[in-house]
Scaffold this motif. Structure first.
Motif, PDB file in Angstrom:
ATOM      1  N   LYS A 182      81.540  25.373  58.183  1.00 51.34           N
ATOM      2  CA  LYS A 182      80.345  25.944  57.584  1.00 51.34           C
ATOM      3  C   LYS A 182      80.435  25.793  56.065  1.00 51.34           C
ATOM      4  CE  LYS A 182      79.828  29.300  61.319  1.00 51.34           C
ATOM      5  NZ  LYS A 182      79.778  30.741  61.689  1.00 51.34           N
ATOM      6  N   TRP A 219      79.735  27.564  53.515  1.00 54.38           N
ATOM      7  CA  TRP A 219      80.275  28.672  52.738  1.00 54.38           C
ATOM      8  C   TRP A 219      81.783  28.794  52.884  1.00 54.38           C
ATOM      9  CZ3 TRP A 219      82.934  32.510  55.226  1.00 54.38           C
ATOM     10  CH2 TRP A 219      82.718  32.659  56.602  1.00 54.38           C
ATOM     11  N   LYS A 253      83.611  26.690  50.218  1.00 55.28           N
ATOM     12  CA  LYS A 253      83.598  27.269  48.884  1.00 55.28           C
ATOM     13  C   LYS A 253      84.433  28.533  48.791  1.00 55.28           C
ATOM     14  CE  LYS A 253      80.672  28.515  45.011  1.00 55.28           C
ATOM     15  NZ  LYS A 253      79.306  28.583  44.462  1.00 55.28           N
ATOM     16  N   LEU A 254      84.367  29.401  49.815  1.00 54.47           N
ATOM     17  CA  LEU A 254      85.143  30.638  49.777  1.00 54.47           C
ATOM     18  C   LEU A 254      86.636  30.331  49.742  1.00 54.47           C
ATOM     19  CD1 LEU A 254      85.423  33.683  49.850  1.00 54.47           C
ATOM     20  CD2 LEU A 254      85.211  33.592  52.352  1.00 54.47           C
ATOM     21  N   GLN A 268      82.898  30.529  40.416  1.00 52.00           N
ATOM     22  CA  GLN A 268      81.880  30.505  41.464  1.00 52.00           C
ATOM     23  C   GLN A 268      81.035  29.240  41.414  1.00 52.00           C
ATOM     24  OE1 GLN A 268      81.412  32.706  43.909  1.00 52.00           O
ATOM     25  NE2 GLN A 268      82.102  34.707  43.244  1.00 52.00           N
ATOM     26  N   PHE A 321      76.568  29.272  47.188  1.00 48.91           N
ATOM     27  CA  PHE A 321      77.014  30.590  47.622  1.00 48.91           C
ATOM     28  C   PHE A 321      77.754  31.308  46.493  1.00 48.91           C
ATOM     29  CE2 PHE A 321      76.793  27.926  51.408  1.00 48.91           C
ATOM     30  CZ  PHE A 321      76.025  28.717  52.255  1.00 48.91           C
ATOM     31  N   PHE A 329      80.120  34.822  45.951  1.00 48.46           N
ATOM     32  CA  PHE A 329      80.868  35.828  46.705  1.00 48.46           C
ATOM     33  C   PHE A 329      81.247  36.996  45.805  1.00 48.46           C
ATOM     34  CE2 PHE A 329      81.883  31.576  48.363  1.00 48.46           C
ATOM     35  CZ  PHE A 329      81.369  31.699  49.641  1.00 48.46           C
TER      36      PHE A 329
END
Length: 344
Positions: free
Chosen positions: A112, A114, A117-118, A141, A146, A148
């Motif tokens: 996914k 996100w 990136k997370l 970020q 996205f 967080f």
């Protein structure tokens, strides 16, 4: 899968660990000391514990066999580079080290957007904390996509720390650079060593993206990068340097040969050598092949190296190698370089 204990407990432990680590300046070249100078008494420990700071043995094989896993890693690294673009390159390298060790331990998660990136943000955040780099959450970020909150990033950090067994002071190829470079002709002037180190570091940064090199120990990656840089910049000293590294009791010669061969394509990609070599047809396919001999050439007054690869001999005539100036490092060093090359 790693089971997450209390976030409050682990957050407290993380802060405590970081406070303890902050008393020791973390440097990729000297991860076990609090100075930027090489301490030779720590070298045996580096060789001993380096496997603990590598991805699992099957990680490289899995990436090669599974296009999905390879693609995920590539996207995750791209995310790391995007969110860490304002930091020192060594911070990005450390973050990717965390990323690979985490993925090899936990497996590849769902693809996914996100998640990429997370995971990247959490790895960069941990690396920044280890490097004591000042930053705000917004700094890592990116410009869009996205975003967080602090708690979400911290939860991801906890997962990563658990998978890494809290081994945050990573042993990387940079940890072995000073040791191996000390074997490069003790009387060589600093500018030549700096040229060798700079080129080797460039190769190491590029090599991190190559899944074919993930299986090799950091020490072998460092040694191979330095040998390749030496072959490019100071070819007449190559055999002396290779012999010195091969004589190290902690270096597996067979694996060094494999690592060097695997690194060649990565090292050559996009790089214009500082030297004009004899010709592509006269360049050895494998200059680390064990079947070679070196003899003094009476006709040329230089050194001729006969290298046998798969039953084929090639001659590499030292005196016929044309040199270019080593930009930024070796201005006006040509005569000195010539004398040193003939000592080998």
């Amino acid at each position: 899968m790693y089971s997450t204990p209390s976030l409050l407990y682990l957050s407290s432990k993380l802060n405590s660990e970081l406070q303890t680590e902050s008393s020791m300046d973390f440097d990729l070249e000297n991860p076990l000391t609090n100075t930027h100078e090489l301490h030779f008494d720590t070298i045996p420990s580096l060789f001993l514990i380096e496997p603990d700071h590598m991805p699992s043995k099957d990680y490289s094989k899995t990436l090669k066999e599974m296009d999905f896993d390879h693609s995920f890693r590539r996207e995750a690294i791209a995310s790391v580079l995007r969110v860490s673009c304002n930091f020192d390159p060594s911070l990005s390298y450390l973050a990717v080290n965390y990323l690979d060790r985490f993925l090899s331990s936990q497996g590849i998660p769902q693809p996914k957007p996100w998640v990429f990136k997370l995971l990247a943000v959490a790895c960069v955040s941990l690396a920044a904390k280890m490097k004591e780099a000042e930053f705000y959450i917004t700094d890592i970020q990116g410009d869009g996509g996205f975003v967080f909150d602090t708690q979400t990033i911290q939860k991801m950090e906890v997962l990563i720390l658990g998978a890494l067994n809290w081994r945050m002071r990573s042993i990387t190829p940079f940890s072995f650079i000073s040791f191996f470079i000390s074997l490069f002709k003790p009387n060589d002037p600093p500018p030549l060593r700096e040229a060798l180190k700079a080129r080797a570091c460039e190769i190491i940064f590029k090599a991190q993206n190559d899944i074919n090199l993930l299986e090799f120990r950091p020490s072998l990656t460092a040694a191979s990068a330095l040998l390749y840089a030496c072959h490019e910049l100071f070819p007449m000293q190559f055999l002396c340097f290779r012999k010195a590294i091969s004589n190290c009791s902690c270096v597996n010669k067979e694996n060094l040969l494999r690592c060097y061969n695997a690194m060649q394509e990565t090292a050559m990609d996009g790089y214009e050598s500082q030297f004009d070599m004899v010709s592509s047809s006269d360049t050895p396919v494998n200059v680390l092949d064990r079947h070679f001999s070196s003899s003094e050439s009476e006709n040329t007054g230089g050194t001729a190296v006969t290298i046998s690869t798969n039953g084929t001999s090639k001659i590499w005539a030292g005196k016929d190698i044309k040199r270019r100036k080593i930009s930024a490092f070796c201005n006006n060093q040509t005569a000195q370089l010539s004398r040193m090359q003939q000592q080998c």
